[in-house]
Design a protein around this motif. Structure first.
Motif, PDB file in Angstrom:
ATOM      1  N   ALA A  74       0.953  -1.171  -0.118  1.00 12.45           N
ATOM      2  CA  ALA A  74       0.009  -0.110   0.111  1.00 12.45           C
ATOM      3  C   ALA A  74       1.003   1.332  -0.073  1.00 12.45           C
ATOM      4  CB  ALA A  74      -0.906  -0.046   1.184  1.00 12.45           C
ATOM      5  N   GLU A  75       2.188   1.233   0.695  1.00 11.96           N
ATOM      6  CA  GLU A  75       2.853   2.511   0.974  1.00 11.96           C
ATOM      7  C   GLU A  75       3.444   2.805  -0.599  1.00 11.96           C
ATOM      8  OE1 GLU A  75       4.180  -0.446   3.086  1.00 11.96           O
ATOM      9  OE2 GLU A  75       2.310  -0.002   3.723  1.00 11.96           O
ATOM     10  N   ASN A  76       3.555   1.412  -1.226  1.00  6.82           N
ATOM     11  CA  ASN A  76       4.122   1.769  -2.765  1.00  6.82           C
ATOM     12  C   ASN A  76       3.003   2.056  -3.967  1.00  6.82           C
ATOM     13  OD1 ASN A  76       6.916   1.768  -2.003  1.00  6.82           O
ATOM     14  ND2 ASN A  76       6.882  -0.537  -2.151  1.00  6.82           N
ATOM     15  N   GLY A  77       1.601   2.298  -3.484  1.00  7.91           N
ATOM     16  CA  GLY A  77       0.648   2.578  -4.254  1.00  7.91           C
ATOM     17  C   GLY A  77       0.198   1.280  -4.836  1.00  7.91           C
ATOM     18  N   PHE A  78       0.093   0.042  -4.025  1.00  9.83           N
ATOM     19  CA  PHE A  78      -0.479  -0.991  -4.665  1.00  9.83           C
ATOM     20  C   PHE A  78      -1.412  -1.683  -3.891  1.00  9.83           C
ATOM     21  CE2 PHE A  78       3.464  -0.874  -7.092  1.00  9.83           C
ATOM     22  CZ  PHE A  78       3.036  -1.216  -8.574  1.00  9.83           C
ATOM     23  N   ASP A  79      -2.542  -2.469  -4.428  1.00 12.52           N
ATOM     24  CA  ASP A  79      -3.364  -3.283  -3.575  1.00 12.52           C
ATOM     25  C   ASP A  79      -3.024  -4.541  -4.358  1.00 12.52           C
ATOM     26  OD1 ASP A  79      -5.358  -4.698  -2.637  1.00 12.52           O
ATOM     27  OD2 ASP A  79      -6.987  -3.555  -3.471  1.00 12.52           O
ATOM     28  N   LEU A  80      -2.476  -5.422  -3.800  1.00 13.67           N
ATOM     29  CA  LEU A  80      -1.931  -6.562  -4.371  1.00 13.67           C
ATOM     30  C   LEU A  80      -3.071  -7.556  -3.772  1.00 13.67           C
ATOM     31  CD1 LEU A  80       0.230  -8.584  -5.554  1.00 13.67           C
ATOM     32  CD2 LEU A  80       1.230  -8.957  -3.250  1.00 13.67           C
ATOM     33  N   LYS A  81      -3.515  -8.433  -4.899  1.00 17.19           N
ATOM     34  CA  LYS A  81      -4.193  -9.468  -4.701  1.00 17.19           C
ATOM     35  C   LYS A  81      -3.392 -10.687  -5.194  1.00 17.19           C
ATOM     36  CE  LYS A  81      -8.427  -7.047  -5.526  1.00 17.19           C
ATOM     37  NZ  LYS A  81      -8.643  -7.066  -4.006  1.00 17.19           N
ATOM     38  N   PHE A  82      -2.944 -11.639  -4.337  1.00 21.11           N
ATOM     39  CA  PHE A  82      -2.137 -12.619  -4.368  1.00 21.11           C
ATOM     40  C   PHE A  82      -2.798 -14.154  -4.301  1.00 21.11           C
ATOM     41  CE2 PHE A  82       1.017 -15.775  -3.089  1.00 21.11           C
ATOM     42  CZ  PHE A  82       2.138 -15.506  -3.912  1.00 21.11           C
ATOM     43  N   SER A  83      -2.408 -14.932  -5.195  1.00 18.70           N
ATOM     44  CA  SER A  83      -2.908 -16.271  -5.079  1.00 18.70           C
ATOM     45  C   SER A  83      -1.922 -17.337  -5.520  1.00 18.70           C
ATOM     46  CB  SER A  83      -4.175 -16.614  -5.954  1.00 18.70           C
ATOM     47  OG  SER A  83      -3.811 -16.340  -7.537  1.00 18.70           O
ATOM     48  N   ASP A  84      -1.953 -18.602  -4.813  1.00 23.50           N
ATOM     49  CA  ASP A  84      -0.840 -19.438  -4.901  1.00 23.50           C
ATOM     50  C   ASP A  84      -1.763 -20.841  -5.758  1.00 23.50           C
ATOM     51  OD1 ASP A  84       0.594 -21.958  -4.661  1.00 23.50           O
ATOM     52  OD2 ASP A  84       1.220 -21.409  -2.583  1.00 23.50           O
ATOM     53  N   ALA A  85      -1.342 -21.005  -6.882  1.00 25.26           N
ATOM     54  CA  ALA A  85      -1.674 -22.112  -7.836  1.00 25.26           C
ATOM     55  C   ALA A  85      -1.399 -23.592  -7.440  1.00 25.26           C
ATOM     56  CB  ALA A  85      -1.386 -21.501  -9.372  1.00 25.26           C
TER      57      ALA A  85
END
Ligand code: AHR
Length: 334
Positions: A74-85
């Motif tokens: 968030a501090e770098n301007g991202f909303d990361l959605k992460f998934s492990d396949a």
């Protein structure tokens, strides 16, 4: 022998990371197809990026996941959605479709295998969501399906490993076995090719080659099989450190000394591998740099700002012998 080939350094941000579950929030979707000019980021300036990771099969993968999660904050301007396949292509396709439905700003993924991506990438393109490949390539004739591919040159890694082996052992009639990465994965295909071309014309003979799926457990099992089938193995080429570490366990269980009775050459240079190299159980490691988060963040921002980006960003890798590993270990980031 000293380190070789250091050119480009990928910086890693260091902070605590949290795992974002797939699902939840949406954001403004990109409005232009890939390659069609500026793509809209969210009104609040936050970039929602959906990332589909291969799995958690190796130390390399853990370091790569950490780099992405530590950088796309968030501090770098991202909303990361992460998934492990979990090393399954169908899970990656499902995750990418979910990111398209959610209308993320950009999708990034590391493809578990090279082929079979065109349909889902066409869907992302039709939805106007740019795609960035990290670590591994896709085998597609349509380069408009992704904006950029950031990762190492796996053929070169295999060549570097093979060149060292040829330099050290040509003329001794060595019998080698190979622990391959996941069948159909770019690093397995390319490292095999690079190694084979580098030992061509030497008297080093590859007597067996099987997949160990990039995991320590399967590397050990396959090596046990090799040791049962052949009593004349001089060298193991493992496509990653984890399989090499599994091979060490199998070699020791067979009453042999890894690094001496059977030489071991691997790829990755993660901490556990480097420690085994420094301890004399591995003989040589070619690095595969996993710190791709900063380049991914940079390229995502540029793509969304409508800036030109390089189609292929090659991360350069070093190589380590036992002395170089001892020197590098105290300050090794991963
Ligand atoms: O794609 C990079 C490879 O994937 C790494 O060498 C291996 O450890 C990982 O699983």
């Amino acid at each position: 022998m000293a380190r070789t080939t250091l050119t480009r350094t990928v910086l890693a941000a260091v902070s605590a990371a949290s795992l974002f579950a797939l699902g939840a929030c949406s954001s403004d979707a990109g409005t232009e197809p890939a390659g069609g000019g500026e793509t809209a980021a969210a009104d609040d300036g936050v970039i929602t990026l959906g990332f589909s990771q291969v799995g958690a099969e190796s130390g390399w993968r853990a370091a790569n996941t950490k780099s992405i999660q530590d950088t796309l904050t968030a501090e770098n301007g991202f909303d990361l959605k992460f998934s492990d396949a979990q090393q399954k292509q169908e899970n990656q396709i499902q995750a990418i479709r979910s990111y398209i439905t959610q209308g993320v700003d950009v999708i990034a993924f590391s493809p578990v295998v090279e082929t079979g991506w065109d349909a889902v990438l066409q869907e992302a393109k039709a939805a106007g969501i740019p795609v960035i490949l990290t670590d591994r390539a896709v085998d597609s004739s349509d380069e408009t399906l992704y904006e950029s591919f950031i990762g190492s040159d796996f053929v070169k890694e295999g060549e570097m490993a093979g060149e060292w082996v040829a330099e050290q052992y040509d003329g001794e009639g060595y019998k080698a076995v190979e622990l391959q990465g996941t069948t159909g994965a770019a690093p397995a295909i390319d490292r095999k090719e690079g190694f084979a071309s580098a030992i061509e014309g030497t008297d080093i003979e590859l007597i067996d080659s099987q997949t160990g799926n990039f995991t320590r457990a399967e590397g050990k099992t396959v090596m046990e099989g090799f040791l049962n089938a052949h009593d004349d193995i001089d060298l193991v080429f493992a496509h990653n450190d984890d399989m090499g570490l599994g091979a060490i366990e199998a070699i020791e269980a067979a009453g042999l000394t890894p690094g001496e009775d059977i030489k071991i050459v691997t790829i990755d240079a993660v901490k556990d591998g480097m420690q085994a190299l420094a301890d004399g159980k591995i003989n040589y490691i070619v690095e595969c740099n996993p710190l791709l988060g900063p380049d991914l963040a940079d390229i995502a921002k540029k793509v969304l700002a409508g800036e030109e980006v390089e189609k292929r960003i090659v991360v350069k890798d070093e190589a380590f012998d036992q002395a170089a590993a001892k020197e590098a270990l105290p300050t090794r980031e991963y």
